[in-house]
Scaffold this motif. Sequence first.
Motif, short mmCIF file in Angstrom:
data_model
loop_
_atom_site.label_atom_id
_atom_site.label_comp_id
_atom_site.label_asym_id
_atom_site.label_seq_id
_atom_site.Cartn_x
_atom_site.Cartn_y
_atom_site.Cartn_z
N ASP A 2 -8.63 1.06 -0.87
CA ASP A 2 -9.58 0.58 -1.87
C ASP A 2 -8.83 0.29 -3.16
O ASP A 2 -8.54 1.19 -3.95
CB ASP A 2 -10.67 1.64 -2.10
CG ASP A 2 -11.78 1.15 -3.02
OD1 ASP A 2 -11.72 0.00 -3.51
OD2 ASP A 2 -12.71 1.95 -3.26
N TYR A 3 -8.51 -1.00 -3.39
CA TYR A 3 -7.68 -1.42 -4.51
C TYR A 3 -8.34 -2.58 -5.24
O TYR A 3 -8.99 -3.41 -4.62
CB TYR A 3 -6.30 -1.88 -4.03
CG TYR A 3 -5.66 -0.90 -3.10
CD1 TYR A 3 -5.01 0.23 -3.60
CD2 TYR A 3 -5.74 -1.05 -1.72
CE1 TYR A 3 -4.44 1.16 -2.75
CE2 TYR A 3 -5.18 -0.12 -0.87
CZ TYR A 3 -4.54 0.98 -1.39
OH TYR A 3 -3.99 1.92 -0.55
N ALA A 44 2.00 1.80 -3.47
CA ALA A 44 0.92 2.27 -4.33
C ALA A 44 0.61 3.75 -4.10
O ALA A 44 0.26 4.47 -5.03
CB ALA A 44 -0.33 1.43 -4.11
N VAL A 57 -6.10 1.82 -8.15
CA VAL A 57 -6.10 2.46 -6.83
C VAL A 57 -7.26 3.45 -6.83
O VAL A 57 -7.19 4.50 -7.45
CB VAL A 57 -4.76 3.17 -6.53
CG1 VAL A 57 -4.77 3.80 -5.15
CG2 VAL A 57 -3.60 2.19 -6.69
N ARG A 58 -8.33 3.08 -6.13
CA ARG A 58 -9.51 3.94 -6.07
C ARG A 58 -9.39 5.01 -4.99
O ARG A 58 -9.84 6.12 -5.15
CB ARG A 58 -10.75 3.11 -5.82
CG ARG A 58 -11.09 2.16 -6.95
CD ARG A 58 -12.31 1.37 -6.59
NE ARG A 58 -12.71 0.49 -7.66
CZ ARG A 58 -13.49 -0.56 -7.49
NH1 ARG A 58 -13.94 -0.86 -6.30
NH2 ARG A 58 -13.81 -1.31 -8.52
N SER A 67 -7.09 -5.58 -7.86
CA SER A 67 -5.95 -6.20 -8.53
C SER A 67 -6.31 -6.47 -9.99
O SER A 67 -7.28 -7.16 -10.28
CB SER A 67 -5.57 -7.52 -7.84
OG SER A 67 -4.52 -8.14 -8.56
N GLU A 107 0.84 -1.20 0.00
CA GLU A 107 0.00 0.00 0.00
C GLU A 107 0.87 1.25 0.00
O GLU A 107 0.58 2.24 -0.68
CB GLU A 107 -0.94 0.01 1.21
CG GLU A 107 -1.89 1.18 1.19
CD GLU A 107 -2.99 1.08 2.23
OE1 GLU A 107 -4.06 1.67 1.99
OE2 GLU A 107 -2.79 0.42 3.27
N LEU A 141 -2.44 -2.55 -10.10
CA LEU A 141 -3.60 -2.26 -9.27
C LEU A 141 -4.36 -1.06 -9.79
O LEU A 141 -3.76 -0.08 -10.24
CB LEU A 141 -3.17 -1.93 -7.84
CG LEU A 141 -2.44 -2.97 -7.03
CD1 LEU A 141 -1.99 -2.36 -5.71
CD2 LEU A 141 -3.34 -4.16 -6.78
N PHE A 180 -7.23 10.21 -7.76
CA PHE A 180 -7.92 8.92 -7.71
C PHE A 180 -9.03 8.93 -8.75
O PHE A 180 -9.64 9.96 -8.98
CB PHE A 180 -8.51 8.69 -6.32
CG PHE A 180 -7.49 8.52 -5.24
CD1 PHE A 180 -6.67 7.41 -5.20
CD2 PHE A 180 -7.36 9.48 -4.24
CE1 PHE A 180 -5.73 7.26 -4.20
CE2 PHE A 180 -6.42 9.34 -3.23
CZ PHE A 180 -5.62 8.23 -3.21
N PRO A 181 -9.31 7.81 -9.37
CA PRO A 181 -8.55 6.57 -9.35
C PRO A 181 -7.37 6.64 -10.31
O PRO A 181 -7.36 7.44 -11.24
CB PRO A 181 -9.58 5.54 -9.84
CG PRO A 181 -10.46 6.32 -10.77
CD PRO A 181 -10.53 7.72 -10.19
#
Length: 169
Positions: A114-115, A80, A109-110, A117, A77, A107, A92-93
């Motif tokens: 909150d991810y 990311a 990434v929202r 894959s 994380e 990923l 985001f995202p």
Amino acid sequence: APWGGVVPKLAQAAHETAMEATIAAALRDAGAGLGDVGAVAVTVGPGLSLCLRVGAAAAARLATSINVPLVPVHHLEAHALVARLGGRGPAFPFVAVLASGGHNLTLLVRAPGDYVSLGGTLDDALGEAYDKVARMLGVPPLPSGGAALEVFARGGDPAAFKFTPPLTG
């Protein structure tokens, strides 16, 4: 490089050797002293457990010695979200490609925590694969297999092989 890639026990020893100087450099670079520290954050996993333990132990000792909270941070994380450090970076995202040791993921990434894959490696991590290919080709892995292969590839012919685009359907 002399061992053709990461050797966990050697990496652990390198972390142990560098830990105190790294903490001192971080404080110096921030223009801060221990009295300015309000919490100590440390990555806790996943990752190379021998190295993560060195960092976690040093962070716990530091937090205890100055009586501040210890904040565990998920390793991947942190990777990311580092692009947004200091409020800069993508909104985001966004899509993050993590190539961190044994963890290679793409990923969506929202938001923090909150991810989604989108994919990852099934076998070797990218760095491990580069190290193995460099060894098989006899390319000295300096400073790493990937860097050595990049230099080696610059002398190649980009038109030597015709590749079709994968997964077009």
